[in-house]
Design an enzyme around this catalytic site. Structure first.
Site, short mmCIF file in Angstrom:
data_model
loop_
_atom_site.label_atom_id
_atom_site.label_comp_id
_atom_site.label_asym_id
_atom_site.label_seq_id
_atom_site.Cartn_x
_atom_site.Cartn_y
_atom_site.Cartn_z
N GLN A 110 -35.09 -7.42 1.95
CA GLN A 110 -33.85 -6.28 1.68
C GLN A 110 -33.04 -6.73 0.86
OE1 GLN A 110 -33.30 -7.68 6.13
NE2 GLN A 110 -32.57 -5.52 6.40
N HIS A 128 -34.75 -2.24 -0.48
CA HIS A 128 -33.55 -1.63 -1.18
C HIS A 128 -33.34 -1.56 -2.54
CE1 HIS A 128 -31.86 -3.06 3.05
NE2 HIS A 128 -32.59 -1.87 3.06
N CYS A 139 -31.75 12.98 -14.61
CA CYS A 139 -33.07 13.06 -15.22
C CYS A 139 -34.15 11.81 -14.74
CB CYS A 139 -32.82 12.98 -16.71
SG CYS A 139 -32.58 11.17 -17.59
N CYS A 187 -25.86 8.34 -19.07
CA CYS A 187 -27.48 8.21 -19.43
C CYS A 187 -27.58 8.34 -20.74
CB CYS A 187 -28.18 9.21 -18.56
SG CYS A 187 -29.84 9.13 -19.15
N ASN A 253 -32.59 -18.17 11.06
CA ASN A 253 -31.54 -17.46 10.77
C ASN A 253 -30.34 -18.27 11.29
OD1 ASN A 253 -29.95 -14.91 9.38
ND2 ASN A 253 -29.60 -14.46 11.63
#
Length: 285
Positions: A110, A128, A139, A187, A253
């Protein structure tokens, strides 16, 4: 970068249970922000997050509000050098080792920091996207983020010398008044609107990416979740699929985690301490 909070070491019993669960199985690993906090990259949901009160970038706001894009790119100009200079930590290195030794088939991450690649992991599916790329919304041209950095600096002389706190999105904390005169780059191919090539909150992971991740999961015998609260569905669905397939599930975790009832073994400790020990245990059989 902010140093990670001190956390207790995992118990020998927890480590033995995790190694026993995963030993001899082809592992698929799902990683979240907690895998990178020890590299100095902040997260949204880890210990201390509520005190920092960070709000993620919203996809729709970025697309529809020019002032949101201006604020993001101004903060990104400051945050990118520190974000891009982060180095893989012991957790990233251990996962790369586990892949080289044949224990891990691949990673579903992630994270958008490319630290798994930097550590040497080969099969990495980025749910992600990656902040190292910038995409034109008009574009579809791709530009390396490092090149955009130089263009932003040239458009905004002296701005990069400001100091600010790094945010999880690779940008930085700045007051609104500091970005009013900021010039946003466009861009180079079509003059269109640029966006970091990542999935912001409120957007969807591209279907081909989801399909590739599920395909990888189908190859595995067990799922190991590292550093994710699984609070958002983009990651939680893989826990659900693993449970539906009756795959053994391990979790490394700190703090609350969605779907904890589906996990077989949980180790609540730093990934950078747990994973090297797990790699050593699996190496010895």
């Amino acid at each position: 970068m902010t140093a990670p909070l001190e956390q207790p070491s995992p118990s020998t019993g927890d480590m033995d249970a995790l190694a026993a669960l995963l030993r001899g199985r082809r592992l698929v690993v799902l990683t979240g922000a907690g895998c990178s906090t020890e590299s100095g990259i902040p997260d949204y949901r880890g210990p201390g997050t509520r005190a920092r009160a960070r709000n993620p970038i919203q996809h729709r706001e970025f697309l529809t509000r020019p002032e949101v894009r201006t604020r993001y790119w101004a903060r990104s100009l400051l945050g990118w050098p520190r974000f891009s200079s982060a180095l893989p930590n012991a957790a990233h290195q251990a996962l790369a080792t586990l892949e080289r030794e044949g224990h891990v088939l691949g990673l579903i991450t992630q994270n958008v920091d490319r630290l798994h690649h930097a550590a040497g992991s080969q099969r990495v599916i980025e749910l992600h996207g990656a902040l190292a790329r910038v995409r034109c919304l008009d574009c579809e041209a791709i530009e390396p983020r490092v090149e955009l950095q130089e263009r932003l600096r040239a458009l905004n002389p002296g701005f990069a010398e400001r100091t600010a706190e790094l945010r999880p999105d690779g940008d930085a904390e700045l007051p609104v008044e500091a970005v009013r005169d900021f010039q946003v780059a466009v861009c180079t191919r079509c003059g269109g609107t640029l966006k970091p090539d990542v999935v912001f909150f409120g957007d969807n992971v591209p279907p081909p990416t989801v399909e590739a991740a599920f395909s990888l999961l189908e190859e595995g015998d067990a799922l190991l979740v590292v550093g994710s609260s699984l609070a958002i569905y983009s990651g939680f669905r893989f826990l659900q699929r693993a449970a539906d397939r009756h795959m053994p599930i391990g979790l490394v975790n700190i703090g609350e985690c969605r779907g904890g009832e589906l996990v077989d073994v949980r180790v609540e400790a730093r990934a950078g301490e747990v994973l090297p020990r797990l790699a050593a245990a699996l190496a010895t059989g």
